[in-house]
Design an enzyme around this catalytic site. Structure first.
Site, PDB file in Angstrom:
ATOM      1  N   SER A   1       0.795  -1.227   0.000  1.00  8.34           N
ATOM      2  CA  SER A   1       0.000   0.000   0.000  1.00  8.34           C
ATOM      3  C   SER A   1       0.824   1.272   0.000  1.00  8.34           C
ATOM      4  CB  SER A   1      -0.947   0.019   1.209  1.00  8.34           C
ATOM      5  OG  SER A   1      -0.222  -0.081   2.414  1.00  8.34           O
TER       6      SER A   1
ATOM      7  N   ASP B   1      -3.793   7.586   8.313  1.00 13.89           N
ATOM      8  CA  ASP B   1      -4.827   6.783   8.955  1.00 13.89           C
ATOM      9  C   ASP B   1      -4.301   5.854  10.046  1.00 13.89           C
ATOM     10  OD1 ASP B   1      -3.417   5.007   7.439  1.00 13.89           O
ATOM     11  OD2 ASP B   1      -5.072   4.393   6.155  1.00 13.89           O
TER      12      ASP B   1
ATOM     13  N   HIS C   1      -0.738   4.444   7.027  1.00 15.11           N
ATOM     14  CA  HIS C   1      -0.222   5.047   5.802  1.00 15.11           C
ATOM     15  C   HIS C   1       0.125   6.519   6.023  1.00 15.11           C
ATOM     16  CE1 HIS C   1      -3.060   1.747   4.812  1.00 15.11           C
ATOM     17  NE2 HIS C   1      -2.033   1.351   4.069  1.00 15.11           N
TER      18      HIS C   1
END
Length: 389
Positions: free
Chosen positions: A61, A349, A352
């Site tokens: 990610s 968050d 990330h």
């Protein structure tokens, strides 16, 4: 990282991929105007740059620009709120490090391989997928928890992409179609980038004791090296490889797995978790050095993203950030509610990074000062194995 809980209201949000495709088509028109050249009035090192025709990225990610969104359902607002002003398949409020790298090289943002709407692959493709690991999912008892698009799957996707794109390029006569596909010679001249391993460590911390997790690191490194070797055998020659960041400073772990007083460093990070990342990075650097010796036609750059991220977190106020172990999204318990000022936070968050943090990190990576050898992104093809120390 643990992405499934993020995918809500999927059936009403599928049109977002059309918006993503429109963005990519628009940026492609800019690319055609400059004919693939770097923007010379912005970037340095032009006289000695490598003139990469494309980027092929593999990872999780930290560099996923839409794979998981395309495969399992689009992300929802407020992701993308800062730059794209709508969800863009990225786990951030805006751009990722790989986006800033693309800008640096004069490319539009990389299309996710799995995003079929309006995509252009002339400048490369992105195989990174949020939640993925180096090892196959069942190796770390990650069934139904993490992304099945592991590194070996990403390699398989790349190999299919390469063969099928070359077949289509050779079969069609339409210049409009050809202009959206890589040319045969582009694959050997492209830049191959990697940012992966954090989820393997994440899983190790959650599912097993840290000492046990450490025993898996040689297997992770071996799996990683195998992928690099196969890419080399297929013609890849320039590799830009990130190590993994300070996982013990991720707010998710600091809050949900708080350290004991003797396991907390001077800025509040979990020392043992960072120690696990450092061991992974040591073994990765040794392996990259070995690969540089074995694969003599290749150029390898090992990038110490750990040091850059830790420097940002430990000196957050100096660089204009606040609450370095806090987060913007969901800080009051509502995962859909962002803070009013994402640019002041390092973490988006809890796992990330925000666009502002990604931009700072990218700027401090692409100059080459955190790399071994110390060559900037634009000159990665000139790295030599003798300087990989």
């Amino acid at each position: 990282m643990i992405w499934k809980e993020r995918f809500t209201n999927l059936s009403t949000k599928m049109t977002l991929t059309l918006s993503i495709g429109s963005l990519l088509v628009a940026t492609f028109s800019i690319y055609m105007v400059v004919k693939g050249a770097r923007i010379s009035n912005i970037y340095d090192h032009q006289s000695s740059s490598c003139q990469f025709p494309a980027i092929y990225n593999f990872g999780d990610s930290n560099s996923d620009t839409g794979a998981v969104s395309a495969a399992f359902g689009p992300l929802v607002a407020p992701h993308g709120m800062t730059y794209f002003h709508k969800p863009s398949g990225r786990y951030s409020d805006g751009r990722l490090i790989i986006d800033f790298f693309a800008e640096k090289l004069g490319f539009p943002y990389l299309s996710a391989y799995l995003d079929s709407i309006g995509t252009n692959f002339r400048h490369g493709a992105n195989f990174a997928a949020s939640g993925c690991t180096i090892q196959p999912a069942d190796a770390l008892t990650l069934n139904n928890t993490f992304d099945p698009l592991t590194l070996d799957v990403q390699l398989s996707q790349f190999e299919q992409f390469k063969q099928r794109s070359l077949d289509v390029y050779n079969e069609v006569t339409s210049s409009e179609i050809k202009d959206r596909l890589p040319r045969y010679e582009d694959y050997s001249r492209a830049l191959y980038t990697f940012d992966i391993g954090q989820n393997d460590l994440h899983a190790g911390i959650i599912y097993m004791k840290e000492d046990q997790a450490k025993t898996y690191i040689p297997t992770m490194i071996s799996e990683f090296a195998s992928v690099v070797e196969k890419l080399y055998q297929g013609g890849a020659r320039t590799f830009w490889i990130h190590n993994t960041g300070p996982i013990g400073c991720i707010p998710f772990f600091v809050k949900n797995y708080p350290p004991s007083p003797d396991n907390k460093d001077q800025i509040g990070c979990v020392k043992s978790y960072n120690g696990l990342a450092q061991e992974f990075n040591k073994q990765l650097k040794d392996k990259v050095s070995q690969l540089g010796t074995q694969l003599q036609e290749a150029s390898f750059v090992y990038v110490d993203i750990y040091s850059v991220k830790y420097s940002l977190i430990s000196e957050a106020n100096k660089h204009g950030f606040t609450d370095p172990l806090g987060q913007c999204l969901g800080q009051d318990g509502d995962d859909n509610k962002p803070c009013a000022n994402p640019s002041e936070y390092i973490s988006w968050d809890g796992i990330h990074y925000t666009e502002a943090a990604n931009k700072w990190i990218a700027n401090n990576l692409q100059n080459g000062y955190a790399s071994s050898p110390k060559v900037p992104l634009t000159e990665a093809c000139q790295a030599t194995s003798s300087s990989l120390q």
